[in-house]
Scaffold this motif. Structure first.
Motif, PDB file in Angstrom:
ATOM      1  N   MET A 168       0.850  -1.173   0.000  1.00  0.00           N
ATOM      2  CA  MET A 168       0.000   0.000   0.000  1.00  0.00           C
ATOM      3  C   MET A 168       0.896   1.237   0.000  1.00  0.00           C
ATOM      4  N   ALA A 169       0.696   2.102  -0.975  1.00  0.00           N
ATOM      5  CA  ALA A 169       1.514   3.307  -1.101  1.00  0.00           C
ATOM      6  C   ALA A 169       1.030   4.356  -0.106  1.00  0.00           C
ATOM      7  N   GLU A 170       1.991   4.975   0.532  1.00  0.00           N
ATOM      8  CA  GLU A 170       1.664   6.002   1.506  1.00  0.00           C
ATOM      9  C   GLU A 170       1.484   7.331   0.789  1.00  0.00           C
ATOM     10  N   SER A 171       0.430   8.047   1.094  1.00  0.00           N
ATOM     11  CA  SER A 171       0.209   9.326   0.420  1.00  0.00           C
ATOM     12  C   SER A 171       1.148  10.384   1.001  1.00  0.00           C
ATOM     13  N   LYS A 172       1.517  11.321   0.141  1.00  0.00           N
ATOM     14  CA  LYS A 172       2.442  12.375   0.559  1.00  0.00           C
ATOM     15  C   LYS A 172       1.704  13.403   1.403  1.00  0.00           C
ATOM     16  N   SER A 173       2.438  13.980   2.327  1.00  0.00           N
ATOM     17  CA  SER A 173       1.850  15.042   3.139  1.00  0.00           C
ATOM     18  C   SER A 173       1.762  16.307   2.302  1.00  0.00           C
ATOM     19  N   LYS A 174       0.963  17.229   2.770  1.00  0.00           N
ATOM     20  CA  LYS A 174       0.804  18.505   2.066  1.00  0.00           C
ATOM     21  C   LYS A 174       2.135  19.242   2.001  1.00  0.00           C
ATOM     22  N   PHE A 175       2.906  19.202   3.085  1.00  0.00           N
ATOM     23  CA  PHE A 175       4.207  19.860   3.116  1.00  0.00           C
ATOM     24  C   PHE A 175       5.146  19.249   2.081  1.00  0.00           C
ATOM     25  N   GLU A 176       5.161  17.941   1.974  1.00  0.00           N
ATOM     26  CA  GLU A 176       6.028  17.256   1.011  1.00  0.00           C
ATOM     27  C   GLU A 176       5.624  17.604  -0.419  1.00  0.00           C
ATOM     28  N   SER A 177       4.334  17.695  -0.684  1.00  0.00           N
ATOM     29  CA  SER A 177       3.859  18.076  -2.015  1.00  0.00           C
ATOM     30  C   SER A 177       4.294  19.493  -2.363  1.00  0.00           C
ATOM     31  N   ILE A 178       4.168  20.398  -1.399  1.00  0.00           N
ATOM     32  CA  ILE A 178       4.587  21.791  -1.624  1.00  0.00           C
ATOM     33  C   ILE A 178       6.091  21.862  -1.835  1.00  0.00           C
ATOM     34  N   ARG A 179       6.863  21.107  -1.052  1.00  0.00           N
ATOM     35  CA  ARG A 179       8.314  21.111  -1.190  1.00  0.00           C
ATOM     36  C   ARG A 179       8.732  20.616  -2.572  1.00  0.00           C
ATOM     37  N   GLU A 180       8.086  19.564  -3.053  1.00  0.00           N
ATOM     38  CA  GLU A 180       8.412  19.050  -4.387  1.00  0.00           C
ATOM     39  C   GLU A 180       8.081  20.073  -5.464  1.00  0.00           C
ATOM     40  N   TRP A 181       6.955  20.780  -5.311  1.00  0.00           N
ATOM     41  CA  TRP A 181       6.597  21.798  -6.293  1.00  0.00           C
ATOM     42  C   TRP A 181       7.628  22.919  -6.293  1.00  0.00           C
ATOM     43  N   VAL A 182       8.060  23.348  -5.109  1.00  0.00           N
ATOM     44  CA  VAL A 182       9.067  24.409  -5.006  1.00  0.00           C
ATOM     45  C   VAL A 182      10.383  23.958  -5.626  1.00  0.00           C
ATOM     46  N   VAL A 183      10.771  22.705  -5.407  1.00  0.00           N
ATOM     47  CA  VAL A 183      12.013  22.180  -5.991  1.00  0.00           C
ATOM     48  C   VAL A 183      11.916  22.197  -7.514  1.00  0.00           C
ATOM     49  N   ASP A 184      10.759  21.853  -8.052  1.00  0.00           N
ATOM     50  CA  ASP A 184      10.589  21.813  -9.505  1.00  0.00           C
ATOM     51  C   ASP A 184      10.402  23.192 -10.130  1.00  0.00           C
ATOM     52  N   HIS A 185       9.951  24.162  -9.364  1.00  0.00           N
ATOM     53  CA  HIS A 185       9.630  25.496  -9.896  1.00  0.00           C
ATOM     54  C   HIS A 185      10.273  26.592  -9.054  1.00  0.00           C
ATOM     55  N   LYS A 186      11.573  26.569  -8.932  1.00  0.00           N
ATOM     56  CA  LYS A 186      12.275  27.521  -8.066  1.00  0.00           C
ATOM     57  C   LYS A 186      12.098  28.974  -8.529  1.00  0.00           C
ATOM     58  N   LEU A 187      12.314  29.223  -9.804  1.00  0.00           N
ATOM     59  CA  LEU A 187      12.213  30.601 -10.296  1.00  0.00           C
ATOM     60  C   LEU A 187      10.780  31.118 -10.249  1.00  0.00           C
ATOM     61  N   ARG A 188       9.827  30.260 -10.524  1.00  0.00           N
ATOM     62  CA  ARG A 188       8.423  30.667 -10.436  1.00  0.00           C
ATOM     63  C   ARG A 188       8.071  31.022  -8.992  1.00  0.00           C
ATOM     64  N   THR A 189       8.605  30.262  -8.041  1.00  0.00           N
ATOM     65  CA  THR A 189       8.362  30.545  -6.625  1.00  0.00           C
ATOM     66  C   THR A 189       8.935  31.895  -6.235  1.00  0.00           C
ATOM     67  N   VAL A 190      10.174  32.159  -6.662  1.00  0.00           N
ATOM     68  CA  VAL A 190      10.803  33.445  -6.357  1.00  0.00           C
ATOM     69  C   VAL A 190      10.021  34.580  -6.998  1.00  0.00           C
ATOM     70  N   GLY A 191       9.587  34.398  -8.233  1.00  0.00           N
ATOM     71  CA  GLY A 191       8.805  35.434  -8.916  1.00  0.00           C
ATOM     72  C   GLY A 191       7.479  35.710  -8.230  1.00  0.00           C
ATOM     73  N   CYS A 192       6.802  34.655  -7.810  1.00  0.00           N
ATOM     74  CA  CYS A 192       5.527  34.843  -7.103  1.00  0.00           C
ATOM     75  C   CYS A 192       5.723  35.540  -5.764  1.00  0.00           C
ATOM     76  N   LEU A 193       6.791  35.170  -5.056  1.00  0.00           N
ATOM     77  CA  LEU A 193       7.085  35.856  -3.798  1.00  0.00           C
ATOM     78  C   LEU A 193       7.388  37.334  -4.039  1.00  0.00           C
ATOM     79  N   TRP A 194       8.119  37.615  -5.114  1.00  0.00           N
ATOM     80  CA  TRP A 194       8.454  39.003  -5.424  1.00  0.00           C
ATOM     81  C   TRP A 194       7.190  39.787  -5.742  1.00  0.00           C
TER      82      TRP A 194
END
Length: 95
Positions: free
Chosen positions: A1-27
């Protein structure tokens, strides 16, 4: 049975994949919030309000870039060693 990812882990993976987009949105959110805050100050000139908003956004951008660097550092530490760019290089067929 696969364990579902936590919300924090999902957000962290998105940030890792979209670093510049994250910085731009924060700006953008930083400068928007700073302009909204500064425009509520009636005793300041509009040019000073814009300068303060830019300074706040610049500081937030530097903090976001430092955060992206930390995420990148820990992401590289946690991955197994190997050529991280191998999937981007064409394969050479040597015989």
């Amino acid at each position: 049975m696969a364990e579902s990812k936590s919300k924090f882990e999902s957000i962290r993976e998105w940030v890792v994949d979209h670093k510049l987009r994250t910085v731009g949105c924060l700006w953008l959110s930083g400068i928007g919030g700073s302009i909204a805050y500064n425009w509520s100050q009636p005793h300041m000139k509009p040019s000073v309000k814009i300068i303060h908003a830019r300074l706040h956004a610049q500081a937030l951008t530097l903090a976001a870039l430092a955060g992206a660097a930390v995420v990148e550092y820990y992401d590289h530490r946690s991955k197994p060693k190997g050529d991280p760019y191998a999937k981007y290089l064409p394969h050479s067929h040597k015989e």
